[in-house]
Each structure stands twice: as structure tokens, then as C-alpha cells.
Design a protein around this motif. Structure first.
Motif, short mmCIF file in Angstrom:
data_model
loop_
_atom_site.label_atom_id
_atom_site.label_comp_id
_atom_site.label_asym_id
_atom_site.label_seq_id
_atom_site.Cartn_x
_atom_site.Cartn_y
_atom_site.Cartn_z
N SER A 87 32.97 43.03 73.38
CA SER A 87 32.81 41.70 72.75
C SER A 87 31.67 41.75 71.74
CB SER A 87 32.53 40.65 73.82
OG SER A 87 33.62 40.54 74.72
N ALA A 88 31.98 41.36 70.52
CA ALA A 88 31.01 41.46 69.42
C ALA A 88 31.64 40.84 68.18
CB ALA A 88 30.66 42.92 69.14
N VAL A 89 30.86 40.82 67.12
CA VAL A 89 31.42 40.49 65.81
C VAL A 89 31.59 41.80 65.04
CG1 VAL A 89 31.18 39.19 63.67
CG2 VAL A 89 30.29 38.23 65.81
N TYR A 90 32.78 42.01 64.55
CA TYR A 90 33.09 43.24 63.81
C TYR A 90 33.20 42.90 62.33
CZ TYR A 90 33.89 45.43 68.31
OH TYR A 90 33.72 45.92 69.58
N PHE A 91 32.41 43.61 61.54
CA PHE A 91 32.42 43.39 60.09
C PHE A 91 33.04 44.58 59.38
CE2 PHE A 91 30.14 39.51 59.62
CZ PHE A 91 29.19 39.46 60.64
#
Lengths: 112, 112
Positions: A87-91
Motif C-alpha cells: 500500500s502506497a502511492v505509486y508515481f
């Protein structure tokens, strides 16, 4: 110019499921980067491509992660099987060369 | 090898007062330096960049940074903070064809 486009913007999935994140870089850019951002680890470079060829994937956490760039206008980051710690923000970011990267809006992934 | 150290994880200023976000870098070669800004739930946006031209670099929204080789610093400043400046700021270094190396970020809070 539409900028870097990422889809989906949000993804909620259950542990064990396959997740595919998509990125369309800015037209004419020859480098593409995948990053992951979490509160604990900050911004981490996962992998980058130059002219569609993976140059450095040393940041990819483990074999569950894979990335492809079949052509100059599309890339995917796949997690199979997904785990809650993913779970994270992927850029996704693109650039001409490796300088001055332009970032997409990110995909917020939640793995339950 | 190259690295960047952001000396403050959090800076709080009053609206209308000056902003100073500190950054020190380490690089084996002549570096390129950047500041990126990330507003809540947004991607990263380039504020300004230094690539061996003028040592005082002006960016968007009234921000500027000065490259000081003798001090290996690239501090970000703004004469007067605005509420909309509240965000996370990243100092970034690159040398030649190496990918960007991000600092851990400084969270700027602006108090009314």
C-alpha cells in the motif's frame, strides 16, 4: 500537453490479487521512471527505462513486482500477488534524458 | 556517489514572513540541482532547477535558490510566505546521466 497520465488514480484490492498500474509518458520523452511513496520510506525509485529498455531495476522490492514498457507511449507496473505492505502511492515520471522529470498525479494503492 | 540532505523535516512560518528551506548536497561531479513541491494528494511539480548556469535560480511562485559550491548548499527561499505555499518540498540532485536522487522532504506549514 496532457502531461504524464496514470491510471487508475485509486485502487483498492485484497491481498493476493494482481494489481496493474498504467502510465502514459509525455510524448517525445525517452526516459520513464516508477516511484513509490510511503510515509515510512519517503520517495523510492523502483525502476527506470531509457528508450523503452529497463536500465536500473535495483529498487524493485522483490520478484512480486515487474515493470514493462512495450512502446514509447505506455508502461505498466504489476504486483502479483499483492500484499498489505505494498500500500502506497505509486508515481510515474518521464523526461528527456534523466533530468527534469515530470510527474504524473500518482496511483493510490490500498491492499487490504 | 551523490546524496542530498534536507536539514529540516518540518518548517513552520507565519504568512507574509520569509521562507528558508535548507538543502546540502554531495556529488562527485558537477551536479544538477532541483527543488520539487508536492501539495497534498498531488504529484510532484518542478519549482526550479540549477544546471551550471547562473548560481541564483528563480522559479515559479516567487521561489528562488542559490547554488553555493563552497558550502555544497542549495537552499530554497521566498521573501513572503503565502498560505498556498504549504506543501512538501524536495531537494534533488543529479550528476550527468544518473537518475535523480531525492531528499527526504521538508514539510512547510504556513500559519495565518
Amino acid at each position: 500537453d496532457a502531461g504524464v497520465i496514470q491510471s487508475p488514480r485509486h485502487e483498492v484490492t485484497e491481498m493476493g490479487q494482481e494489481v496493474t498500474l498504467r502510465c502514459k509518458p509525455i510524448s517525445g520523452h525517452n526516459s520513464l521512471f516508477w516511484y513509490r511513496q510511503t510515509m515510512m520510506r519517503g520517495l523510492e525509485l523502483l525502476i527506470y527505462f531509457n528508450n523503452n529498455v529497463p536500465i536500473d531495476d535495483s529498487g524493485m522490492p522483490e520478484d512480486r513486482f515487474s515493470a514493462k514498457m512495450p512502446n514509447a507511449s505506455f508502461s505498466t507496473l504489476k504486483i502479483q500477488p499483492s500484499e498489505p505492505r505494498d500500500s502506497a502511492v505509486y508515481f510515474c515520471a518521464s523526461s528527456l534524458g534523466v533530468l527534469e522529470q515530470f510527474f504524473g498525479p500518482g496511483t493510490r494503492l490500498t491492499v487490504l | 556517489a551523490q546524496s542530498v540532505t534536507q536539514l529540516d523535516s518540518h518548517v513552520s512560518v507565519s504568512e507574509g514572513t520569509p521562507v528558508l528551506l535548507r538543502c546540502n548536497y554531495s556529488s562527485s561531479y558537477s551536479p544538477s540541482l532541483f527543488w520539487y513541491v508536492q501539495h497534498p494528494n498531488k504529484g510532484l511539480q518542478l519549482l526550479l532547477k540549477y544546471t551550471s548556469a547562473a548560481t541564483l535560480v528563480k522559479g515559479i511562485n516567487g521561489f528562488e535558490a542559490e547554488f553555493k559550491k563552497s558550502e555544497t548548499s542549495f537552499h530554497l527561499t521566498k521573501p513572503s510566505a503565502h498560505m498556498s505555499d504549504a506543501a512538501e518540498y524536495f531537494c534533488v540532485v543529479s550528476s550527468g546521466n544518473t537518475p535523480l536522487v531525492f531528499g527526504k522532504g521538508t514539510r512547510l506549514s504556513v500559519i495565518a
